[in-house]
Design a protein around this motif. Structure first.
Motif, PDB file in Angstrom:
ATOM      1  N   ARG A  55      -2.302  -5.360  12.171  1.00  0.00           N
ATOM      2  CA  ARG A  55      -1.514  -6.599  12.242  1.00  0.00           C
ATOM      3  C   ARG A  55      -1.510  -7.310  10.898  1.00  0.00           C
ATOM      4  O   ARG A  55      -0.480  -7.810  10.435  1.00  0.00           O
ATOM      5  N   ASN A  56      -2.684  -7.371  10.265  1.00  0.00           N
ATOM      6  CA  ASN A  56      -2.776  -8.046   8.967  1.00  0.00           C
ATOM      7  C   ASN A  56      -1.935  -7.336   7.910  1.00  0.00           C
ATOM      8  O   ASN A  56      -1.272  -7.987   7.087  1.00  0.00           O
ATOM      9  N   LYS A  57      -1.932  -6.012   7.931  1.00  0.00           N
ATOM     10  CA  LYS A  57      -1.103  -5.249   6.991  1.00  0.00           C
ATOM     11  C   LYS A  57       0.379  -5.522   7.221  1.00  0.00           C
ATOM     12  O   LYS A  57       1.160  -5.681   6.265  1.00  0.00           O
ATOM     13  N   VAL A  58       0.787  -5.584   8.483  1.00  0.00           N
ATOM     14  CA  VAL A  58       2.180  -5.859   8.821  1.00  0.00           C
ATOM     15  C   VAL A  58       2.575  -7.262   8.370  1.00  0.00           C
ATOM     16  O   VAL A  58       3.680  -7.488   7.844  1.00  0.00           O
ATOM     17  N   GLU A  59       1.678  -8.230   8.525  1.00  0.00           N
ATOM     18  CA  GLU A  59       1.963  -9.606   8.114  1.00  0.00           C
ATOM     19  C   GLU A  59       2.113  -9.699   6.591  1.00  0.00           C
ATOM     20  O   GLU A  59       2.977 -10.431   6.086  1.00  0.00           O
ATOM     21  N   GLN A  60       1.278  -8.974   5.858  1.00  0.00           N
ATOM     22  CA  GLN A  60       1.407  -8.972   4.395  1.00  0.00           C
ATOM     23  C   GLN A  60       2.742  -8.351   3.984  1.00  0.00           C
ATOM     24  O   GLN A  60       3.410  -8.840   3.060  1.00  0.00           O
ATOM     25  N   TRP A  61       3.140  -7.299   4.648  1.00  0.00           N
ATOM     26  CA  TRP A  61       4.435  -6.664   4.392  1.00  0.00           C
ATOM     27  C   TRP A  61       5.579  -7.638   4.662  1.00  0.00           C
ATOM     28  O   TRP A  61       6.515  -7.763   3.871  1.00  0.00           O
ATOM     29  N   PHE A  62       5.480  -8.358   5.767  1.00  0.00           N
ATOM     30  CA  PHE A  62       6.499  -9.340   6.130  1.00  0.00           C
ATOM     31  C   PHE A  62       6.583 -10.448   5.081  1.00  0.00           C
ATOM     32  O   PHE A  62       7.676 -10.875   4.687  1.00  0.00           O
TER      33      PHE A  62
END
Length: 416
Positions: A178-185
């Motif tokens: 989730r944290n990786k996806v949020e950084q990508w976003f």
């Protein structure tokens, strides 16, 4: 004496650009609200992330040329304006999720203009793991990996591969994923802000030209008037010194305040505090309308001082006594000096000029149509620089002229 004249002309021109920049900013804000531009750019960013991109590359070798690519993208922008979810089933499914759909203001503004990284990752996880997820018997990360590998979500292959890589980078841990996806976003949203600013810059140029045409803000003619007419120059400087502090306050009000939200992320035994995506707060409609009326009134005052506006062509051309006398004198001289064939050509030329309504502008400095158009273009480009630029420049020039302290303004912080 020359220095004072040059400074006064500069102050007057900068003040005019500041006024019309504020006016253009208000009109741009109204357009952004009417067409919900922020929500549309958010949809564009999410399409970049989630879309299967069914368009392909039909341009072939022409795709290497920016000219053809620009028109190709423009055509698809028009299509997406009316059909935002065309050939994008996963994007449509994303927006129909209750967490996203509930953020819409109304039916006409059903898509939100802002989504937090946490909500994006949460909604994406719900879609990736599927509706049958049971936390008591299933591992979320393993189920997401299984669905991604099987091609269950309607995602583009590049997006699918990127999500699988992020899952492996997170060591198949759901929370880290989730944290990786949020950084990508967050990274995509930072690029989206740049896209939005570029589009707004283009929109301001268009609005600036329309304003220049409508109010007849001819930079070349105005500069000539200010250079020659001492009274008009003094009146403009007086108006500028009286109003520019108030304009600074308006500029700060129109400049959206950045409300930075912060959230904490726990990764193992470590806790990180991260600034969230910047959420921009804008003015209420009533205040925008009030500012627009005040600026329009000041624009009328400037037109009256300079004697340059859009008059009625027929009335101006033939009821003005000086114009009629000059026209009669030219006819008399032509009748004495020209032969019959030449006189006939002269009369035909004058009739053509009358039909084109040359001289319909109210100032003699505006008799060359190409120079008028160039003056409008200069104004449009100046307006596109924005009110903050012209206010700071005006503040410095006024400081040079008066030798006094520089005026500062306080940014108005507003929250919804």
């Amino acid at each position: 004496m020359f220095g004072n004249t040059a400074l006064d002309v500069a102050i007057s021109l900068i003040f005019i650009y500041l006024l019309y920049s504020l006016l253009a900013s208000i009109i741009q804000e109204m357009i952004a609200r009417i067409f919900n531009l922020r929500a549309r750019f958010l949809t564009k960013a999410l399409r970049r992330i989630l879309d299967n991109d069914p368009r392909g590359n039909p341009l072939g070798w022409l795709g290497q040329f920016t000219f053809f690519t620009w028109f190709y993208e423009l055509g698809w922008s028009v299509i997406y304006f009316f059909a935002p979810f065309k050939n994008s089933p996963f994007l449509k499914k994303f927006y129909t999720e209750p967490g996203i759909h509930s953020l819409g203001e109304s039916k006409s503004s059903s898509r939100p203009s802002y989504i937090s990284p946490q909500l994006f990752s949460q909604t994406l996880m719900h879609l990736l793991r599927g509706p049958g997820y049971d936390s008591s018997t299933q591992q979320e990360a393993a189920l997401v990996k299984q669905n991604l590998e099987s091609g269950l979500p309607h995602l583009g292959q590049p997006t699918r591969n990127h999500l699988l890589n992020l899952l492996e980078d997170a060591q198949r841990d759901a929370e880290r994923f989730r944290n990786k996806v949020e950084q990508w976003f967050d990274e995509v949203m930072a690029r989206t802000s740049g896209w939005y600013r570029k589009q707004i810059q283009l929109l301001l140029i268009i609005i600036g030209f329309i304003i220049a045409w409508q109010f007849n803000v001819d930079s070349i003619a105005i500069a000539r008037i200010l250079t020659k007419d001492k009274k008009a120059r003094e009146q403009m400087v007086t108006l500028a010194t009286q109003r520019y502090e108030l304009y600074g306050q308006w500029k700060d009000s129109l400049k959206r305040s950045l409300v930075i939200k912060q959230d904490t992320i726990r990764v193992g035994d470590s806790i990180f505090v991260r600034p969230d995506t910047a959420y921009q707060v804008s003015l209420e409609d009533a205040m925008l309308d009030s500012l627009y009326r005040s600026l329009a009134a000041d624009a009328t005052d400037i037109q009256n001082i300079l004697g340059i506006n859009r008059g009625n062509c027929k009335d101006t051309a033939y009821t003005d006594t000086a114009y009629t006398q000059i026209h009669q004198r030219l006819d008399s001289i032509a009748g004495k000096l020209l032969s019959a064939p030449e006189l006939q050509k002269y009369q035909q030329a004058m009739q053509t000029v009358a039909k084109r309504k040359v001289g319909c502008y109210t100032h003699p400095y505006q008799q060359n149509g190409w120079l008028v158009f160039l003056g409008w273009m200069i104004t449009a480009l100046a307006v596109s620089l924005g009110a903050p630029f012209w206010f700071d420049l005006l503040n410095r020039v006024v400081k040079i002229r008066t030798g006094g302290p520089q005026v500062t303004t306080t940014t108005v912080q507003q929250t919804k």
